[in-house]
Write an enzyme that holds these catalytic residues in place. Structure first.
Site, short mmCIF file in Angstrom:
data_model
loop_
_atom_site.label_atom_id
_atom_site.label_comp_id
_atom_site.label_asym_id
_atom_site.label_seq_id
_atom_site.Cartn_x
_atom_site.Cartn_y
_atom_site.Cartn_z
N MET A 136 -98.71 14.76 -7.49
CA MET A 136 -98.14 13.65 -8.26
C MET A 136 -99.18 13.07 -9.21
SD MET A 136 -95.39 11.78 -5.85
CE MET A 136 -96.53 10.73 -4.96
N GLU A 176 -110.64 14.15 -5.30
CA GLU A 176 -111.30 15.27 -4.62
C GLU A 176 -110.34 16.03 -3.69
OE1 GLU A 176 -114.13 16.88 -4.81
OE2 GLU A 176 -114.89 15.62 -6.42
N GLY A 177 -109.38 15.34 -3.08
CA GLY A 177 -108.41 16.03 -2.22
C GLY A 177 -107.63 17.07 -3.02
N HIS A 178 -107.12 16.65 -4.19
CA HIS A 178 -106.40 17.60 -5.06
C HIS A 178 -107.36 18.68 -5.56
CE1 HIS A 178 -104.14 13.69 -5.78
NE2 HIS A 178 -103.19 14.47 -5.34
P1 AMP Z 1 -99.91 13.94 -3.82
O1 AMP Z 1 -100.39 13.96 -5.23
O2 AMP Z 1 -100.34 12.74 -3.05
O3 AMP Z 1 -98.44 14.24 -3.71
O4 AMP Z 1 -100.64 15.15 -3.09
C1 AMP Z 1 -100.59 16.45 -3.61
C2 AMP Z 1 -101.21 17.40 -2.63
O5 AMP Z 1 -102.58 17.01 -2.40
C3 AMP Z 1 -100.53 17.39 -1.25
O6 AMP Z 1 -100.49 18.72 -0.76
C4 AMP Z 1 -101.47 16.54 -0.43
O7 AMP Z 1 -101.45 16.86 0.95
C5 AMP Z 1 -102.81 16.91 -1.03
N1 AMP Z 1 -103.81 15.86 -0.75
C6 AMP Z 1 -103.72 14.54 -1.05
N2 AMP Z 1 -104.80 13.88 -0.58
C7 AMP Z 1 -105.58 14.80 0.05
C8 AMP Z 1 -106.83 14.75 0.74
N3 AMP Z 1 -107.49 13.62 0.90
N4 AMP Z 1 -107.32 15.91 1.25
C9 AMP Z 1 -106.65 17.07 1.10
N5 AMP Z 1 -105.48 17.18 0.45
C10 AMP Z 1 -104.94 16.08 -0.07
#
Ligand code: AMP
Length: 281
Positions: free
Chosen positions: A30, A35-37
């Site tokens: 989204m 860093e997670g992304h």
């Molecule tokens: P989002 O943008 O929040 O919908 O997340 C997109 C993807 O990034 C999803 O697969 C989440 O699980 C992953 N994601 C978000 N935050 C983290 C994080 N801290 N560590 C690893 N993956 C993450």
């Protein structure tokens, strides 16, 4: 890097690569990338030939009164990050492009969506499944990458793919954390200084509960009470949405902690609703 806002553009961008026998990786997000992304994008560029990052704040997965309008959308910054990380294409559709009319089709996995976040966010996982199914049909990835931070989400998507025979392999990546243990999240930006200083207590509560389970094997209910007590102790401004000790497969709360369990929590802290989890094998 190709920046595609229309469905035919992203289909074109991947079709020649697919024709040449290259593997396609998809990282659905989204935006407000952190860093997670980045870790998912790196996994994809390392493990596939062509990486597509999708950035779409999906209205279908937000409920009434949630943060759809407020959700951060730093587009230029996100595109620069994708470019730096070696993504071949970014798919950045408008809401009209994804939902030209109200979808009548539902994609639901109620047995898994009924637990944890599904209880306080009714309809959320139906919206997630719908958009992920659409993205899989639009992009046609060989492998899609998801973070374990959203444990329930990836469990549901895996099941959806199996049940509906999507020819997509789901790979998961570990949760990326700040140095103090707080799981990275686009929603951390909502925290005040005071809330931010308490927020690492969530991971600490998970870790201490995991230690307790490994040493004492308490009942599921005792472990849950312990987790809730630790959250209240370390994050006194937080409001617990749930603090669960659940089966890693069914996500239902467990009676005993003799086998593998997943500790999962959602806590409202100021404007943010934070989630985290820890697998105890
Ligand atoms: P989002 O943008 O929040 O919908 O997340 C997109 C993807 O990034 C999803 O697969 C989440 O699980 C992953 N994601 C978000 N935050 C983290 C994080 N801290 N560590 C690893 N993956 C993450």
């Amino acid at each position: 890097m190709n920046v595609c806002r229309r469905i035919p553009e992203i289909r074109d961008a991947v079709s020649s690569a697919r024709g040449a026998g290259k593997t396609i990786g998809l990282v659905p997000t989204m935006g407000a990338l952190h860093e997670g992304h980045f870790s998912l994008i790196r996994a994809s560029t390392g493990q596939t030939d062509l990486t597509v990052v999708s950035i779409f704040v999906n209205p279908a997965q937000f409920g009434q009164g949630e943060d759809l309008q407020a959700y951060p959308r730093p587009e230029e910054q996100d595109l620069a990050a994708c470019r730096d990380l070696g993504a071949a294409a970014v798919f950045l559709p408008s809401v009209d492009e994804m939902y030209p009319r109200r979808p009548e089709t539902r994609v639901e996995v109620p047995a898994l969506a009924g637990h944890l976040c599904g209880q306080s966010r009714p309809g959320h996982f139906g919206g997630v499944c719908l958009v992920v199914a659409k993205l899989f049909n639009i992009v046609g990835p060989d492998i899609a990458f998801f973070g374990r931070k959203d444990y329930q989400q990836v469990t549901i998507i895996r099941r959806m793919c199996e049940d509906l025979n999507f020819p997509v392999e789901i790979r998961t990546c570990p949760t990326i954390r700040e140095e103090d243990g707080l799981a990275r999240s686009s929603r951390n930006a909502y925290l005040t200084d005071r809330e931010r200083s308490q927020a690492p207590g969530l991971y600490r509560a998970l870790q201490e509960t995991a230690d307790r389970i490994r040493s004492d094997h308490p009942s599921g209910a005792e472990a849950q009470a312990f987790l809730a007590e630790r959250i209240a102790r370390y994050v006194p401004d937080g409001q617990i949405d749930y603090a669960s000790v659940s089966s890693p497969q069914t996500l239902a709360e467990v009676d005993t902690t003799q086998g593998p369990v997943v500790l999962a929590l959602a806590v409202r802290l100021g404007r943010a609703r934070l989630i985290d989890n820890l697998l105890v094998d």
